[in-house]
Design an enzyme around this catalytic site. Structure first.
Site, PDB file in Angstrom:
ATOM      1  N   HIS A 155       0.829  -1.225   0.000  1.00  0.00           N
ATOM      2  CA  HIS A 155       0.000   0.000   0.000  1.00  0.00           C
ATOM      3  C   HIS A 155       0.856   1.265   0.000  1.00  0.00           C
ATOM      4  CE1 HIS A 155      -3.292  -2.709   1.327  1.00  0.00           C
ATOM      5  NE2 HIS A 155      -2.328  -3.237   2.061  1.00  0.00           N
ATOM      6  N   SER A 276      14.488  22.029 -16.397  1.00  0.00           N
ATOM      7  CA  SER A 276      13.261  22.770 -16.658  1.00  0.00           C
ATOM      8  C   SER A 276      13.614  24.079 -17.359  1.00  0.00           C
ATOM      9  CB  SER A 276      12.567  23.063 -15.318  1.00  0.00           C
ATOM     10  OG  SER A 276      11.735  24.201 -15.440  1.00  0.00           O
ATOM     11  N   LYS A 282      15.743  22.446 -11.235  1.00  0.00           N
ATOM     12  CA  LYS A 282      15.118  21.154 -11.519  1.00  0.00           C
ATOM     13  C   LYS A 282      16.018  20.157 -12.233  1.00  0.00           C
ATOM     14  CE  LYS A 282      10.779  20.615 -11.498  1.00  0.00           C
ATOM     15  NZ  LYS A 282      10.015  19.634 -10.783  1.00  0.00           N
ATOM     16  N   GLU A 289       9.620   8.748 -16.810  1.00  0.00           N
ATOM     17  CA  GLU A 289       8.239   9.186 -17.047  1.00  0.00           C
ATOM     18  C   GLU A 289       7.779   8.866 -18.466  1.00  0.00           C
ATOM     19  OE1 GLU A 289       7.795  13.337 -15.892  1.00  0.00           O
ATOM     20  OE2 GLU A 289       9.114  12.975 -14.206  1.00  0.00           O
TER      21      GLU A 289
END
Ligand code: ARG
Length: 460
Positions: A155, A276, A282, A289
């Protein structure tokens, strides 16, 4: 005039030419198409269906066409519709009547079925090789992290301590099954459909087994309608590829989490991260992804293929031309993702201190605390309740279990003794789980050996 133009009085509308044509994507099968035609031509010659001279000339010219295509000297024509007719046109332009004899005892229906099977069998080999390479990288990573303790989750809540090797070897098992699935699907793809004709074979004395042999197939399809009408092998492959992507995607998702500032279990290498355009600080895990995102298109291709096929009466229908973009894209996407995933995993930095730290928080040793009491004679259910109360108490004191004093332990059961600290240390939690499949170093080493055995079996 079209190769099939005899019975037509009018030319096809330009829009229809464009609409109907598949050369934009089926050109990818040029090699398989030519190989298949060479085998077909040899068979026609051997069986006396065409003359040996014609057969030899066709074979020689097809070989030249193949070389020309590979040298970038050939331009395919939308007008010639698909790869099959493009090659046939090139051949006929070069050798005239002999070229026109190649299509004897053959239809584009069995031709395309042959080409796509051959194409996918080659692609399966490539995907398999990439997965084998990934497996070797993962196994090495596991070997180097047999003692890297980390929290295991259910979980996404801390559950019990494991090791990074244990976690990685879970994926090794998944990818082993993926390789196995590919090999299995290849077995069913490996059936030679040429000779099925349009749907009902041929009146010529063709030798299908000879063609199968020349092309390296293990056998021939047994029913000509089936041979031209089904694409279940492509659907199976799309399904196997979807499962591969699902595994890559889950792993990517975990790496994205582990790479966050909050987890900091790993740090992606600069060479596998991106920045970024506005936020200078960043460093984003775009690769992971994008793999997660591309999983969607492979699933989409699987659904597309299933849907294309679901209402088709036997035998061939033009709908089936739509199979190619879907299965090619699924294969290409997996081939794009596996190597980049491997590079990302092998270059990332592992913060074992952070993992170790994560393993000791969150009461991951609570089950071991209960097991400790069980070994002292308490029934498991009662032990579960005692430790539950202890956890509740420890939370109120803002302490972990191992930070409680023996006096505090004894408030909950007089079965607790000095040895409890040893019993609930994360190292003990791991080393005691020394059963097949468990995280203990010894068990893990055995798992790795058997995974390596399985892998070399699948390499054969
Ligand atoms: N380009 C076609 C396909 O990919 C080849 C088979 C065409 N057959 C036909 N009867 N129109 O399916």
């Amino acid at each position: 005039m079209k190769l099939w133009g005899g019975r037509f009085q009018k030319a096809t509308d330009a829009k229809v030419d464009d609409f109907n044509s598949s050369i934009r994507f089926d050109y990818k099968m040029y090699k398989q198409d030519i190989k298949g035609s060479i085998a077909h031509s040899k068979m026609l010659g051997k069986q006396g269906i065409i003359s040996t001279e014609d057969s030899n000339l066709i074979v020689k010219t097809l070989e030249e066409i193949l070389a020309d295509i590979e040298a970038g000297k050939v331009e395919f024509l939308v007008d010639a519709e698909d790869i099959h007719m493009n090659i046939e046109k090139l051949l006929t332009d070069r050798i005239g009547d002999a070229g026109k004899r190649l299509h004897t005892a053959r239809s584009r229906n069995d031709q395309v079925a042959l080409d796509i099977r051959m194409y996918l069998m080659d692609e399966i080999n490539e995907v398999k090789a990439m997965l084998i390479s990934l497996e070797n990288t993962l196994i090495n990573l596991a070997k180097n992290n047999l003692d890297t303790v980390m929290p295991g989750y259910t979980h996404l809540q801390k559950a019990q301590p494991i090791t990074l090797a244990h976690h990685i070897m879970a994926y090794v098992e998944m990818f082993l099954r993926d390789i196995d699935r590919l090999a299995d699907c290849r077995k069913r793809t490996d059936s030679m459909p040429l000779g099925s004709g349009a749907l009902a074979t041929s009146t010529y004395p063709i030798d299908r087994e000879f063609v199968a042999n020349l092309l390296g197939f293990s056998g021939v399809t047994r029913n000509s309608l089936d041979g031209v009408a089904d694409r279940d092998f492509a659907i199976e492959l799309a399904s196997a590829l979807s499962i591969i992507m699902m595994h890559l995607s889950r792993f990517s998702e975990e790496l994205i989490l582990w790479n966050t500032n909050e987890f900091s279990f790993v740090e992606m290498d600069d060479s596998y991260s991106t920045g970024s355009s506005i936020m200078p600080q960043k460093k984003n895990p775009d690769v992971a992804e994008l793999i997660r995102g591309k999983t969607g298109r492979v699933y989409g291709n699987l659904m597309g293929l299933l849907t294309i096929m679901k209402g088709l009466p036997l035998a061939y229908n033009k709908d089936m031309q739509e199979d190619k973009e879907a299965i090619f894209d699924a294969v290409d996407t997996v081939k794009l993702c596996v190597p980049v995933f491997e590079g990302m995993v092998s270059s990332m930095k592992i913060n074992s201190d952070k993992m170790r730290c994560g393993a000791s928080g969150g009461f991951t040793n609570a089950t071991d605390g209960a097991d400790y009491l069980v070994k002292k004679g308490m029934p498991f259910r009662d032990a579960h309740a005692v430790i539950g109360k202890l956890v509740f108490y420890a939370i109120s004191q803002d302490k972990s279990l191992e930070e409680l004093s023996l006096e505090e332990f004894r408030r909950f059961s007089d079965m607790f003794d000095h040895d409890v600290y040893e019993a609930i240390s994360v190292e003990t939690c791991v080393s005691c789980r020394n059963v097949i499949g468990g995280p203990a170093k010894e068990a893990m080493e055995k798992t790795i050996v058997s995974a390596e055995e399985k892998l070399s079996e699948l390499c054969r």
